[in-house]
Design a protein around this motif. Structure first.
Motif, PDB file in Angstrom:
ATOM      1  N   ASN A   9      -1.331   2.765  -3.000  1.00 53.67           N
ATOM      2  CA  ASN A   9      -0.113   2.097  -2.491  1.00 53.67           C
ATOM      3  C   ASN A   9      -0.351   0.611  -2.319  1.00 53.67           C
ATOM      4  O   ASN A   9       0.495  -0.202  -2.676  1.00 53.67           O
ATOM      5  N   SER A  10      -1.523   0.251  -1.743  1.00 50.86           N
ATOM      6  CA  SER A  10      -1.821  -1.172  -1.517  1.00 50.86           C
ATOM      7  C   SER A  10      -1.841  -1.926  -2.830  1.00 50.86           C
ATOM      8  O   SER A  10      -1.386  -3.064  -2.898  1.00 50.86           O
ATOM      9  N   TYR A  39       1.885  -2.165  -4.192  1.00 47.77           N
ATOM     10  CA  TYR A  39       2.841  -3.026  -3.482  1.00 47.77           C
ATOM     11  C   TYR A  39       2.268  -4.395  -3.128  1.00 47.77           C
ATOM     12  O   TYR A  39       2.804  -5.100  -2.285  1.00 47.77           O
ATOM     13  N   ASP A  67      -3.146  -4.863   3.049  1.00 47.35           N
ATOM     14  CA  ASP A  67      -2.785  -5.672   1.874  1.00 47.35           C
ATOM     15  C   ASP A  67      -1.864  -6.798   2.313  1.00 47.35           C
ATOM     16  O   ASP A  67      -1.378  -6.810   3.441  1.00 47.35           O
ATOM     17  N   ILE A  84       4.243  -6.837  -0.484  1.00 45.96           N
ATOM     18  CA  ILE A  84       5.680  -7.007  -0.203  1.00 45.96           C
ATOM     19  C   ILE A  84       6.075  -6.523   1.205  1.00 45.96           C
ATOM     20  O   ILE A  84       7.124  -6.888   1.710  1.00 45.96           O
ATOM     21  N   GLY A  85       5.210  -5.722   1.828  1.00 41.68           N
ATOM     22  CA  GLY A  85       5.493  -5.243   3.184  1.00 41.68           C
ATOM     23  C   GLY A  85       6.644  -4.244   3.228  1.00 41.68           C
ATOM     24  O   GLY A  85       7.251  -3.927   2.201  1.00 41.68           O
ATOM     25  N   ILE A  86       6.910  -3.765   4.443  1.00 45.15           N
ATOM     26  CA  ILE A  86       7.974  -2.758   4.603  1.00 45.15           C
ATOM     27  C   ILE A  86       8.930  -3.251   5.687  1.00 45.15           C
ATOM     28  O   ILE A  86       8.494  -3.703   6.760  1.00 45.15           O
ATOM     29  N   TYR A 107      11.052   9.720   0.196  1.00 44.24           N
ATOM     30  CA  TYR A 107      11.680   8.492   0.692  1.00 44.24           C
ATOM     31  C   TYR A 107      10.966   7.279   0.106  1.00 44.24           C
ATOM     32  O   TYR A 107       9.749   7.164   0.173  1.00 44.24           O
ATOM     33  N   ASP A 123      12.183   0.918  -1.225  1.00 44.86           N
ATOM     34  CA  ASP A 123      12.957   0.179  -2.223  1.00 44.86           C
ATOM     35  C   ASP A 123      12.891   0.995  -3.507  1.00 44.86           C
ATOM     36  O   ASP A 123      11.996   0.795  -4.330  1.00 44.86           O
ATOM     37  N   SER A 152       9.919   0.850  -6.323  1.00 45.72           N
ATOM     38  CA  SER A 152       8.911   1.913  -6.270  1.00 45.72           C
ATOM     39  C   SER A 152       8.907   2.707  -7.572  1.00 45.72           C
ATOM     40  O   SER A 152       7.867   3.160  -8.037  1.00 45.72           O
ATOM     41  N   SER A 180       5.899   8.597  -6.505  1.00 46.01           N
ATOM     42  CA  SER A 180       6.661   9.842  -6.433  1.00 46.01           C
ATOM     43  C   SER A 180       7.451   9.920  -5.139  1.00 46.01           C
ATOM     44  O   SER A 180       8.342  10.739  -4.987  1.00 46.01           O
ATOM     45  N   LEU A 209       6.073  10.883  -2.475  1.00 48.67           N
ATOM     46  CA  LEU A 209       5.463  11.997  -1.723  1.00 48.67           C
ATOM     47  C   LEU A 209       4.080  11.634  -1.192  1.00 48.67           C
ATOM     48  O   LEU A 209       3.505  12.362  -0.383  1.00 48.67           O
ATOM     49  N   GLY A 210       3.555  10.490  -1.663  1.00 50.83           N
ATOM     50  CA  GLY A 210       2.176  10.106  -1.329  1.00 50.83           C
ATOM     51  C   GLY A 210       1.904  10.079   0.171  1.00 50.83           C
ATOM     52  O   GLY A 210       0.956  10.715   0.650  1.00 50.83           O
ATOM     53  N   LEU A 211       2.769   9.377   0.919  1.00 52.70           N
ATOM     54  CA  LEU A 211       2.496   9.245   2.355  1.00 52.70           C
ATOM     55  C   LEU A 211       2.721  10.554   3.112  1.00 52.70           C
ATOM     56  O   LEU A 211       2.073  10.796   4.126  1.00 52.70           O
ATOM     57  N   SER A 212       3.631  11.417   2.593  1.00 54.49           N
ATOM     58  CA  SER A 212       3.815  12.739   3.244  1.00 54.49           C
ATOM     59  C   SER A 212       2.509  13.513   3.151  1.00 54.49           C
ATOM     60  O   SER A 212       2.087  14.187   4.108  1.00 54.49           O
TER      61      SER A 212
HETATM   62  P1  ADP Z   1       5.486   6.089  -3.375  1.00 54.54           P
HETATM   63  O1  ADP Z   1       4.943   7.120  -4.258  1.00 54.54           O
HETATM   64  O2  ADP Z   1       6.890   5.667  -3.673  1.00 54.54           O
HETATM   65  O3  ADP Z   1       4.548   4.955  -3.159  1.00 54.54           O
HETATM   66  P2  ADP Z   1       4.761   6.885  -0.736  1.00 54.54           P
HETATM   67  O4  ADP Z   1       5.089   8.116   0.040  1.00 54.54           O
HETATM   68  O5  ADP Z   1       3.333   6.631  -1.002  1.00 54.54           O
HETATM   69  O6  ADP Z   1       5.649   6.897  -2.009  1.00 54.54           O
HETATM   70  O7  ADP Z   1       5.344   5.684   0.080  1.00 54.54           O
HETATM   71  C1  ADP Z   1       6.666   5.714   0.524  1.00 54.54           C
HETATM   72  C2  ADP Z   1       7.286   4.335   0.501  1.00 54.54           C
HETATM   73  O8  ADP Z   1       6.640   3.510   1.478  1.00 54.54           O
HETATM   74  C3  ADP Z   1       7.088   3.614  -0.788  1.00 54.54           C
HETATM   75  O9  ADP Z   1       8.117   3.913  -1.695  1.00 54.54           O
HETATM   76  C4  ADP Z   1       7.103   2.153  -0.390  1.00 54.54           C
HETATM   77  O10 ADP Z   1       8.419   1.675  -0.340  1.00 54.54           O
HETATM   78  C5  ADP Z   1       6.548   2.175   1.017  1.00 54.54           C
HETATM   79  N1  ADP Z   1       5.106   1.797   1.049  1.00 54.54           N
HETATM   80  C6  ADP Z   1       4.035   2.607   1.145  1.00 54.54           C
HETATM   81  N2  ADP Z   1       2.890   1.894   1.184  1.00 54.54           N
HETATM   82  C7  ADP Z   1       3.235   0.591   1.102  1.00 54.54           C
HETATM   83  C8  ADP Z   1       2.517  -0.656   1.101  1.00 54.54           C
HETATM   84  N3  ADP Z   1       1.185  -0.688   1.188  1.00 54.54           N
HETATM   85  N4  ADP Z   1       3.226  -1.801   1.035  1.00 54.54           N
HETATM   86  C9  ADP Z   1       4.562  -1.790   0.960  1.00 54.54           C
HETATM   87  N5  ADP Z   1       5.329  -0.656   0.949  1.00 54.54           N
HETATM   88  C10 ADP Z   1       4.667   0.515   1.028  1.00 54.54           C
END
Ligand code: ADP
Length: 474
Positions: A376-377, A380, A404, A407-409, A422, A425, A429, A435, A437-440
Protein backbone atom coordinates in the motif's frame (compact mmCIF):
# COMPACT_ATOMS: atom_id res chain seq x y z
CA UNK A 1 -22.93 0.94 23.36
CA UNK A 2 -25.98 3.15 23.33
CA UNK A 3 -25.87 5.72 26.12
CA UNK A 4 -29.12 7.10 27.53
CA UNK A 5 -29.59 9.59 30.32
CA UNK A 6 -30.46 8.03 33.65
CA UNK A 7 -34.03 9.41 33.30
CA UNK A 8 -34.63 7.17 30.31
CA UNK A 9 -33.68 3.98 32.20
CA UNK A 10 -36.20 1.39 33.28
CA UNK A 11 -34.56 1.34 36.69
CA UNK A 12 -35.23 5.07 37.14
CA UNK A 13 -38.83 4.78 35.98
CA UNK A 14 -39.57 1.75 38.16
CA UNK A 15 -38.06 3.26 41.29
CA UNK A 16 -39.82 6.60 40.85
CA UNK A 17 -43.18 5.02 40.00
CA UNK A 18 -42.81 2.79 43.04
CA UNK A 19 -41.79 5.77 45.22
CA UNK A 20 -44.57 8.06 44.05
CA UNK A 21 -47.29 5.40 44.40
CA UNK A 22 -46.16 4.50 47.93
CA UNK A 23 -45.99 8.19 48.91
CA UNK A 24 -49.48 8.88 47.52
CA UNK A 25 -50.93 5.85 49.35
CA UNK A 26 -49.25 6.82 52.62
CA UNK A 27 -50.29 10.49 52.21
CA UNK A 28 -53.94 9.42 51.61
CA UNK A 29 -53.97 7.03 54.56
CA UNK A 30 -52.22 9.65 56.74
CA UNK A 31 -54.64 12.46 55.92
CA UNK A 32 -57.75 10.27 56.40
CA UNK A 33 -56.33 9.20 59.74
CA UNK A 34 -55.67 12.84 60.64
CA UNK A 35 -59.22 13.90 59.75
CA UNK A 36 -60.69 11.01 61.71
CA UNK A 37 -58.58 11.84 64.80
CA UNK A 38 -59.29 15.58 64.65
CA UNK A 39 -63.01 14.97 64.20
CA UNK A 40 -63.10 12.50 67.06
CA UNK A 41 -61.11 14.73 69.39
CA UNK A 42 -63.51 17.59 68.68
CA UNK A 43 -66.51 15.36 69.44
CA UNK A 44 -64.97 14.02 72.65
CA UNK A 45 -63.97 17.50 73.71
CA UNK A 46 -67.50 18.79 73.15
CA UNK A 47 -69.06 15.84 75.00
CA UNK A 48 -66.85 16.43 78.05
CA UNK A 49 -67.41 20.17 77.86
CA UNK A 50 -71.17 19.70 77.84
CA UNK A 51 -71.14 17.31 80.81
CA UNK A 52 -68.94 19.59 82.86
CA UNK A 53 -70.93 22.64 81.80
CA UNK A 54 -74.14 21.00 83.00
CA UNK A 55 -72.56 20.35 86.36
CA UNK A 56 -71.40 23.98 86.50
CA UNK A 57 -74.83 25.35 85.63
CA UNK A 58 -76.47 23.09 88.20
CA UNK A 59 -74.33 24.77 90.87
CA UNK A 60 -75.32 28.28 89.84
CA UNK A 61 -78.19 30.03 91.56
CA UNK A 62 -79.49 33.13 89.91
CA UNK A 63 -81.74 35.66 91.57
CA UNK A 64 -82.59 39.02 90.09
CA UNK A 65 -80.11 40.57 92.49
CA UNK A 66 -77.14 38.18 92.38
CA UNK A 67 -75.50 35.17 90.74
CA UNK A 68 -74.01 32.63 93.11
CA UNK A 69 -71.90 29.56 92.66
CA UNK A 70 -71.93 26.85 95.24
CA UNK A 71 -69.60 23.86 95.45
CA UNK A 72 -71.02 22.49 98.70
CA UNK A 73 -71.25 18.73 98.84
CA UNK A 74 -69.22 18.17 95.69
CA UNK A 75 -66.31 15.78 95.34
CA UNK A 76 -62.85 17.38 95.02
CA UNK A 77 -62.74 16.44 91.32
CA UNK A 78 -66.06 18.16 90.61
CA UNK A 79 -64.94 21.20 92.58
CA UNK A 80 -61.86 21.37 90.37
CA UNK A 81 -64.02 21.05 87.24
CA UNK A 82 -66.23 23.89 88.34
CA UNK A 83 -63.30 26.09 89.29
CA UNK A 84 -61.84 25.43 85.87
CA UNK A 85 -64.79 27.22 84.27
CA UNK A 86 -64.63 30.30 86.48
CA UNK A 87 -62.05 32.16 84.34
CA UNK A 88 -64.10 31.66 81.19
CA UNK A 89 -67.77 32.06 81.81
CA UNK A 90 -70.27 34.76 81.08
CA UNK A 91 -74.04 34.92 81.49
CA UNK A 92 -76.44 36.73 79.16
CA UNK A 93 -80.17 37.06 78.83
CA UNK A 94 -81.89 35.78 75.69
CA UNK A 95 -81.22 39.11 73.96
CA UNK A 96 -77.50 38.72 74.35
CA UNK A 97 -77.12 41.34 77.06
CA UNK A 98 -74.54 40.51 79.71
CA UNK A 99 -75.94 39.84 83.17
CA UNK A 100 -73.71 41.66 85.68
CA UNK A 101 -71.90 39.29 88.02
CA UNK A 102 -68.90 39.74 90.30
CA UNK A 103 -67.73 36.17 89.65
CA UNK A 104 -66.47 37.11 86.13
CA UNK A 105 -62.72 36.74 85.84
CA UNK A 106 -60.49 39.62 84.91
CA UNK A 107 -59.87 37.87 81.57
CA UNK A 108 -63.59 37.76 80.75
CA UNK A 109 -64.07 41.34 81.83
CA UNK A 110 -61.24 42.44 79.55
CA UNK A 111 -62.65 40.45 76.63
CA UNK A 112 -66.08 41.97 77.19
CA UNK A 113 -64.54 45.44 77.25
CA UNK A 114 -62.70 44.75 73.97
CA UNK A 115 -65.89 43.37 72.40
CA UNK A 116 -64.27 40.04 71.55
CA UNK A 117 -67.26 38.09 72.89
CA UNK A 118 -69.68 39.91 70.57
CA UNK A 119 -70.63 36.85 68.50
CA UNK A 120 -70.64 34.53 71.46
CA UNK A 121 -73.12 36.61 73.47
CA UNK A 122 -75.84 36.13 70.85
CA UNK A 123 -75.58 32.31 70.97
CA UNK A 124 -78.33 30.62 72.92
CA UNK A 125 -77.37 26.95 72.47
CA UNK A 126 -74.77 24.58 70.95
CA UNK A 127 -71.05 25.14 70.76
CA UNK A 128 -68.85 27.84 69.38
CA UNK A 129 -65.12 28.12 68.74
CA UNK A 130 -63.46 31.42 69.32
CA UNK A 131 -59.91 32.62 68.82
CA UNK A 132 -58.81 35.40 71.12
CA UNK A 133 -56.68 38.32 69.97
CA UNK A 134 -53.62 36.64 71.59
CA UNK A 135 -54.21 33.53 69.43
CA UNK A 136 -55.65 31.30 72.16
CA UNK A 137 -58.39 29.00 70.87
CA UNK A 138 -61.49 28.50 73.04
CA UNK A 139 -64.48 26.26 72.74
CA UNK A 140 -67.68 27.51 74.38
CA UNK A 141 -70.80 25.55 75.31
CA UNK A 142 -73.97 27.66 75.47
CA UNK A 143 -76.60 26.41 77.95
CA UNK A 144 -80.01 27.89 78.63
CA UNK A 145 -81.14 27.97 82.24
CA UNK A 146 -83.79 29.70 84.40
CA UNK A 147 -87.50 29.79 84.32
CA UNK A 148 -89.31 30.44 81.07
CA UNK A 149 -92.68 30.97 82.90
CA UNK A 150 -91.64 34.08 84.73
CA UNK A 151 -89.41 35.11 81.80
CA UNK A 152 -86.20 34.90 83.84
CA UNK A 153 -84.27 32.82 81.30
CA UNK A 154 -80.51 33.12 80.89
CA UNK A 155 -77.80 31.66 78.71
CA UNK A 156 -74.61 30.52 80.40
CA UNK A 157 -71.59 30.54 78.04
CA UNK A 158 -68.80 28.33 79.39
CA UNK A 159 -65.45 28.11 77.70
CA UNK A 160 -62.42 25.90 77.88
CA UNK A 161 -58.96 26.40 76.41
CA UNK A 162 -58.43 24.08 73.45
CA UNK A 163 -54.80 25.02 73.00
CA UNK A 164 -53.42 21.66 74.10
CA UNK A 165 -55.59 19.73 71.64
CA UNK A 166 -54.82 22.22 68.88
CA UNK A 167 -51.07 21.91 69.54
CA UNK A 168 -51.25 18.11 69.28
CA UNK A 169 -53.16 18.35 65.99
CA UNK A 170 -50.68 20.95 64.71
CA UNK A 171 -47.80 18.62 65.51
CA UNK A 172 -49.55 15.76 63.68
CA UNK A 173 -50.01 18.04 60.63
CA UNK A 174 -46.34 19.06 60.61
CA UNK A 175 -45.17 15.44 60.95
CA UNK A 176 -47.51 14.47 58.11
CA UNK A 177 -46.26 17.20 55.78
CA UNK A 178 -42.56 16.54 56.46
CA UNK A 179 -42.84 12.78 56.32
CA UNK A 180 -44.12 12.75 52.70
CA UNK A 181 -40.79 13.81 51.07
CA UNK A 182 -38.96 11.54 53.49
CA UNK A 183 -41.12 8.56 52.57
CA UNK A 184 -40.70 9.46 48.89
CA UNK A 185 -36.90 9.54 49.20
CA UNK A 186 -36.86 6.28 51.14
CA UNK A 187 -39.18 4.41 48.81
CA UNK A 188 -37.37 5.69 45.70
CA UNK A 189 -34.06 4.47 47.20
CA UNK A 190 -35.54 1.08 48.07
CA UNK A 191 -37.16 0.92 44.61
CA UNK A 192 -33.82 1.84 42.99
CA UNK A 193 -32.08 -0.95 44.87
CA UNK A 194 -34.79 -3.55 44.14
CA UNK A 195 -35.11 -2.56 40.46
CA UNK A 196 -31.32 -2.72 40.13
CA UNK A 197 -31.32 -6.27 41.51
CA UNK A 198 -34.23 -7.35 39.33
CA UNK A 199 -32.70 -5.90 36.16
CA UNK A 200 -29.15 -7.14 36.79
CA UNK A 201 -29.60 -10.42 34.88
CA UNK A 202 -30.81 -8.48 31.83
CA UNK A 203 -27.77 -6.24 32.07
CA UNK A 204 -25.51 -9.30 32.17
CA UNK A 205 -27.19 -10.70 29.07
CA UNK A 206 -26.76 -7.33 27.31
CA UNK A 207 -23.08 -7.21 28.27
CA UNK A 208 -22.46 -10.66 26.79
CA UNK A 209 -24.37 -9.67 23.67
CA UNK A 210 -22.25 -6.53 23.31
CA UNK A 211 -19.10 -8.60 22.98
CA UNK A 212 -20.47 -10.65 20.12
CA UNK A 213 -18.96 -10.06 16.72
CA UNK A 214 -19.05 -11.97 13.45
CA UNK A 215 -16.00 -13.86 14.78
CA UNK A 216 -17.78 -15.33 17.78
CA UNK A 217 -21.34 -15.69 16.58
CA UNK A 218 -21.35 -19.27 17.83
CA UNK A 219 -21.19 -18.01 21.44
CA UNK A 220 -24.20 -18.96 23.50
CA UNK A 221 -25.15 -16.84 26.46
CA UNK A 222 -25.19 -18.63 29.78
CA UNK A 223 -26.88 -17.19 32.83
CA UNK A 224 -26.90 -18.30 36.43
CA UNK A 225 -30.27 -16.61 37.00
CA UNK A 226 -33.09 -19.07 36.70
CA UNK A 227 -36.03 -16.67 36.77
CA UNK A 228 -38.42 -17.59 33.97
CA UNK A 229 -38.27 -14.16 32.27
CA UNK A 230 -34.46 -14.20 32.16
CA UNK A 231 -34.37 -17.78 30.93
CA UNK A 232 -36.82 -16.92 28.16
CA UNK A 233 -34.76 -13.92 27.06
CA UNK A 234 -31.55 -15.96 27.04
CA UNK A 235 -33.19 -18.81 25.13
CA UNK A 236 -34.65 -16.58 22.43
CA UNK A 237 -31.35 -14.71 22.19
CA UNK A 238 -29.39 -17.92 21.83
CA UNK A 239 -31.70 -19.32 19.20
CA UNK A 240 -31.49 -16.03 17.28
CA UNK A 241 -27.68 -16.26 17.49
CA UNK A 242 -27.80 -19.82 16.23
CA UNK A 243 -29.87 -18.79 13.19
CA UNK A 244 -27.64 -15.77 12.56
CA UNK A 245 -24.52 -17.90 12.80
CA UNK A 246 -25.95 -20.42 10.36
CA UNK A 247 -26.83 -17.69 7.85
CA UNK A 248 -23.37 -16.17 8.25
CA UNK A 249 -21.72 -19.53 7.66
CA UNK A 250 -23.82 -20.00 4.54
CA UNK A 251 -22.85 -16.56 3.20
CA UNK A 252 -19.17 -17.24 3.95
CA UNK A 253 -19.34 -20.62 2.36
CA UNK A 254 -20.97 -19.07 -0.70
CA UNK A 255 -18.20 -16.41 -0.92
CA UNK A 256 -15.52 -19.05 -0.68
CA UNK A 257 -17.23 -21.32 -3.23
CA UNK A 258 -17.85 -18.46 -5.66
CA UNK A 259 -14.24 -17.28 -5.43
CA UNK A 260 -13.03 -20.82 -5.88
CA UNK A 261 -15.27 -21.37 -8.91
CA UNK A 262 -13.96 -18.16 -10.51
CA UNK A 263 -10.31 -19.05 -10.09
CA UNK A 264 -10.03 -21.72 -12.83
CA UNK A 265 -11.86 -19.86 -15.63
CA UNK A 266 -9.86 -16.75 -14.74
CA UNK A 267 -6.57 -18.66 -14.96
CA UNK A 268 -7.64 -20.10 -18.34
CA UNK A 269 -8.63 -16.64 -19.63
CA UNK A 270 -5.34 -15.17 -18.42
CA UNK A 271 -3.34 -17.95 -20.12
CA UNK A 272 -5.23 -17.64 -23.39
CA UNK A 273 -4.80 -13.87 -23.40
CA UNK A 274 -1.07 -14.19 -22.86
CA UNK A 275 -0.80 -16.75 -25.73
CA UNK A 276 -2.86 -14.52 -28.04
CA UNK A 277 -0.65 -11.51 -27.20
CA UNK A 278 2.45 -13.45 -28.30
CA UNK A 279 1.15 -13.67 -31.89
CA UNK A 280 3.27 -11.32 -34.10
CA UNK A 281 0.50 -10.89 -36.70
CA UNK A 282 -1.84 -9.20 -34.21
CA UNK A 283 -3.17 -5.80 -35.39
CA UNK A 284 -2.22 -2.98 -32.97
CA UNK A 285 -5.76 -2.13 -31.93
CA UNK A 286 -6.57 -5.78 -31.05
CA UNK A 287 -3.25 -6.04 -29.17
CA UNK A 288 -4.19 -2.97 -27.13
CA UNK A 289 -7.58 -4.48 -26.24
CA UNK A 290 -5.99 -7.79 -25.26
CA UNK A 291 -3.35 -6.04 -23.14
CA UNK A 292 -6.02 -4.06 -21.29
CA UNK A 293 -8.03 -7.29 -20.82
CA UNK A 294 -4.98 -8.93 -19.31
CA UNK A 295 -4.58 -6.06 -16.84
CA UNK A 296 -8.22 -6.38 -15.78
CA UNK A 297 -7.87 -10.15 -15.50
CA UNK A 298 -4.82 -9.61 -13.27
CA UNK A 299 -6.85 -7.39 -11.01
CA UNK A 300 -9.77 -9.82 -10.93
CA UNK A 301 -7.41 -12.64 -10.02
CA UNK A 302 -6.05 -10.55 -7.14
CA UNK A 303 -9.60 -9.84 -5.89
CA UNK A 304 -10.51 -13.53 -6.11
CA UNK A 305 -7.32 -14.53 -4.30
CA UNK A 306 -7.94 -11.98 -1.57
CA UNK A 307 -11.54 -13.20 -1.23
CA UNK A 308 -10.23 -16.72 -0.81
CA UNK A 309 -7.71 -15.55 1.78
CA UNK A 310 -10.49 -13.81 3.71
CA UNK A 311 -12.73 -16.87 3.49
CA UNK A 312 -9.87 -18.96 4.84
CA UNK A 313 -9.28 -16.44 7.63
CA UNK A 314 -12.96 -16.37 8.57
CA UNK A 315 -13.02 -20.12 9.04
CA UNK A 316 -11.45 -19.37 12.46
CA UNK A 317 -8.23 -18.44 14.20
CA UNK A 318 -7.38 -22.17 14.57
CA UNK A 319 -5.73 -21.99 11.15
CA UNK A 320 -2.90 -19.94 12.69
CA UNK A 321 0.22 -21.89 13.59
CA UNK A 322 1.74 -19.82 16.31
CA UNK A 323 5.36 -19.93 17.27
CA UNK A 324 7.91 -17.29 18.33
CA UNK A 325 9.06 -15.45 15.22
CA UNK A 326 11.74 -12.82 14.63
CA UNK A 327 9.97 -9.74 13.21
CA UNK A 328 13.15 -7.96 12.07
CA UNK A 329 14.07 -10.94 9.87
CA UNK A 330 10.62 -10.92 8.22
CA UNK A 331 10.84 -7.17 7.63
CA UNK A 332 14.31 -7.44 6.05
CA UNK A 333 13.10 -10.23 3.73
CA UNK A 334 10.06 -8.22 2.68
CA UNK A 335 12.03 -5.02 2.09
CA UNK A 336 14.39 -6.97 -0.15
CA UNK A 337 11.47 -8.57 -1.97
CA UNK A 338 9.69 -5.25 -2.52
CA UNK A 339 12.71 -3.07 -3.32
CA UNK A 340 12.51 -3.89 -7.05
CA UNK A 341 8.88 -2.71 -7.20
CA UNK A 342 9.80 0.35 -5.14
CA UNK A 343 12.70 1.25 -7.40
CA UNK A 344 10.41 0.92 -10.40
CA UNK A 345 8.40 3.75 -8.86
CA UNK A 346 11.50 5.68 -7.82
CA UNK A 347 10.90 4.98 -4.16
CA UNK A 348 13.31 4.04 -1.41
CA UNK A 349 12.43 1.79 1.52
CA UNK A 350 14.43 2.75 4.61
CA UNK A 351 14.84 0.86 7.85
CA UNK A 352 17.30 1.92 10.49
CA UNK A 353 18.60 -0.55 13.03
CA UNK A 354 15.77 -3.03 13.37
CA UNK A 355 16.14 -4.54 16.88
CA UNK A 356 15.76 -8.27 17.41
CA UNK A 357 12.21 -8.58 18.70
CA UNK A 358 10.03 -11.63 18.69
CA UNK A 359 6.27 -12.11 18.64
CA UNK A 360 4.17 -15.23 19.00
CA UNK A 361 2.48 -15.68 15.66
CA UNK A 362 2.05 -17.39 12.35
CA UNK A 363 5.00 -16.52 10.15
CA UNK A 364 3.05 -16.80 6.89
CA UNK A 365 0.11 -14.66 7.94
CA UNK A 366 2.25 -11.99 9.56
CA UNK A 367 4.32 -11.80 6.37
CA UNK A 368 1.09 -11.43 4.40
CA UNK A 369 -0.06 -8.53 6.61
CA UNK A 370 3.25 -6.67 6.44
CA UNK A 371 3.49 -7.28 2.69
CA UNK A 372 0.03 -5.73 2.20
CA UNK A 373 1.05 -2.66 4.20
CA UNK A 374 4.35 -2.12 2.39
CA UNK A 375 2.56 -2.71 -0.90
CA UNK A 376 0.00 0.00 0.00
CA UNK A 377 2.80 2.43 0.92
CA UNK A 378 4.41 1.85 -2.46
CA UNK A 379 1.08 2.13 -4.30
CA UNK A 380 0.04 5.38 -2.64
CA UNK A 381 3.47 7.15 -2.51
CA UNK A 382 4.57 9.89 -4.86
CA UNK A 383 7.54 9.09 -7.12
CA UNK A 384 10.88 10.00 -5.53
CA UNK A 385 9.59 9.52 -1.99
CA UNK A 386 10.75 7.29 0.84
CA UNK A 387 9.04 4.65 2.94
CA UNK A 388 10.24 4.22 6.52
CA UNK A 389 9.93 0.90 8.29
CA UNK A 390 10.49 0.86 12.06
CA UNK A 391 10.39 -1.69 14.83
CA UNK A 392 10.43 -1.10 18.58
CA UNK A 393 9.22 -2.44 21.88
CA UNK A 394 6.32 -0.61 23.59
CA UNK A 395 5.63 -2.13 27.04
CA UNK A 396 4.57 -5.72 26.47
CA UNK A 397 4.03 -5.21 22.74
CA UNK A 398 6.16 -5.05 19.64
CA UNK A 399 5.32 -2.05 17.47
CA UNK A 400 5.90 -2.21 13.72
CA UNK A 401 5.54 1.12 11.89
CA UNK A 402 5.27 1.69 8.15
CA UNK A 403 5.35 5.31 7.10
CA UNK A 404 5.03 6.90 3.69
CA UNK A 405 4.89 10.47 2.45
CA UNK A 406 2.30 9.78 -0.22
CA UNK A 407 -1.22 10.91 -1.06
CA UNK A 408 -2.56 10.24 2.46
CA UNK A 409 -6.15 9.48 3.42
CA UNK A 410 -8.92 12.00 4.00
CA UNK A 411 -10.25 12.02 7.58
CA UNK A 412 -13.75 11.12 6.33
CA UNK A 413 -12.37 7.94 4.72
CA UNK A 414 -10.16 6.87 7.64
CA UNK A 415 -12.87 5.06 9.65
CA UNK A 416 -13.88 3.02 6.59
CA UNK A 417 -10.57 1.88 5.10
CA UNK A 418 -10.81 -1.49 6.88
CA UNK A 419 -14.22 -2.19 5.32
CA UNK A 420 -14.26 -4.79 2.60
CA UNK A 421 -13.93 -3.47 -0.94
CA UNK A 422 -13.78 0.10 0.38
CA UNK A 423 -11.44 2.35 -1.53
CA UNK A 424 -10.88 5.96 -0.48
CA UNK A 425 -10.42 7.04 -4.05
CA UNK A 426 -11.81 4.25 -6.25
CA UNK A 427 -10.54 5.73 -9.53
CA UNK A 428 -6.97 6.07 -8.28
CA UNK A 429 -6.92 2.77 -6.34
CA UNK A 430 -8.25 0.91 -9.34
CA UNK A 431 -5.46 2.08 -11.63
CA UNK A 432 -3.03 0.94 -8.96
CA UNK A 433 -4.55 -2.49 -9.01
CA UNK A 434 -5.92 -2.61 -5.43
CA UNK A 435 -8.64 -5.10 -4.56
CA UNK A 436 -9.98 -3.06 -1.64
CA UNK A 437 -9.57 -6.15 0.57
CA UNK A 438 -5.94 -5.72 1.65
CA UNK A 439 -6.56 -3.82 4.87
CA UNK A 440 -9.50 -6.08 5.85
CA UNK A 441 -7.10 -9.01 5.69
CA UNK A 442 -4.43 -7.11 7.67
CA UNK A 443 -6.95 -6.19 10.36
CA UNK A 444 -8.11 -9.77 10.71
CA UNK A 445 -4.52 -11.04 10.97
CA UNK A 446 -3.57 -8.45 13.62
CA UNK A 447 -6.67 -9.06 15.71
CA UNK A 448 -6.35 -12.84 15.41
CA UNK A 449 -2.89 -12.37 17.00
CA UNK A 450 -4.48 -10.28 19.79
CA UNK A 451 -2.83 -7.16 18.45
CA UNK A 452 -3.96 -3.71 17.44
CA UNK A 453 -3.69 -1.66 14.28
CA UNK A 454 -3.69 2.15 14.11
CA UNK A 455 -3.59 4.42 11.08
CA UNK A 456 -2.61 8.12 11.17
CA UNK A 457 -2.86 9.98 7.92
CA UNK A 458 -3.01 13.45 6.43
CA UNK A 459 -3.99 14.07 2.82
CA UNK A 460 -0.94 14.90 0.69
CA UNK A 461 1.37 14.49 3.69
CA UNK A 462 1.40 10.72 4.02
CA UNK A 463 0.27 7.80 6.11
CA UNK A 464 1.64 5.89 9.10
CA UNK A 465 0.33 2.46 9.94
CA UNK A 466 1.27 1.02 13.33
CA UNK A 467 0.79 -2.58 14.29
CA UNK A 468 1.11 -3.76 17.88
CA UNK A 469 1.64 -7.47 18.49
CA UNK A 470 2.22 -9.19 21.85
CA UNK A 471 5.96 -9.58 22.42
CA UNK A 472 7.69 -12.82 23.35
CA UNK A 473 10.56 -12.54 25.79
CA UNK A 474 13.87 -13.57 24.28
P1 ADP B 1 -6.50 -1.45 -1.92
O1 ADP B 1 -6.34 -2.82 -2.42
O2 ADP B 1 -7.45 -0.60 -2.69
O3 ADP B 1 -5.21 -0.79 -1.61
P2 ADP B 1 -6.78 -1.71 0.91
O4 ADP B 1 -7.80 -2.43 1.73
O5 ADP B 1 -5.38 -2.14 1.05
O6 ADP B 1 -7.30 -1.71 -0.56
O7 ADP B 1 -6.89 -0.20 1.31
C1 ADP B 1 -8.14 0.44 1.32
C2 ADP B 1 -8.02 1.88 0.89
O8 ADP B 1 -7.28 2.61 1.88
C3 ADP B 1 -7.25 2.07 -0.37
O9 ADP B 1 -8.10 1.98 -1.49
C4 ADP B 1 -6.67 3.46 -0.23
O10 ADP B 1 -7.59 4.42 -0.66
C5 ADP B 1 -6.49 3.61 1.26
N1 ADP B 1 -5.07 3.36 1.68
C6 ADP B 1 -4.55 2.25 2.22
N2 ADP B 1 -3.24 2.42 2.50
C7 ADP B 1 -2.91 3.67 2.11
C8 ADP B 1 -1.71 4.46 2.13
N3 ADP B 1 -0.57 3.98 2.62
N4 ADP B 1 -1.78 5.73 1.67
C9 ADP B 1 -2.92 6.24 1.20
N5 ADP B 1 -4.10 5.56 1.13
C10 ADP B 1 -4.09 4.29 1.59
Amino acid sequence: MMKTSIIGTLRFRLSWTHGIIISIVIACVGSSHYYFISHKSQKDFDAHLLLDARLFVSRLSMTPVAVRLSTDGLSPVDVLTIEEFVPYFVITNLNGEVVPCDLYSKYVQEMLRLGEFKDLLNQTSGFMSLTAADGTVFRFANLQTGDSQNSSEFVVHLGRNREQVEATLREARIIGVYSVPLILALSVSIGWFLAGRALKPFDEVAQTAEHLTTENLNTQIATRHNEREVQRLVQSFNSMMWRLNRSFQQVRQFNADAAHELRTPLAILQGENEIALRSPSLPDDVRAVLASNLEELDRLTRVVNDLLTLAEAESGTEILQRKPIEVSAILRDLIEEMSALAEERQLKIECRGLPNLRVLGDDLWIRRALLNLIDNSIKYSKPGGIIEVSLKRVDSMVQIGIRDYGIGIDSKDLPRIFDRLYRADPARSRTKGGSGLGLSIVKWIVEAHRGQIKVHSQPDRGTTVEILLPAVEA
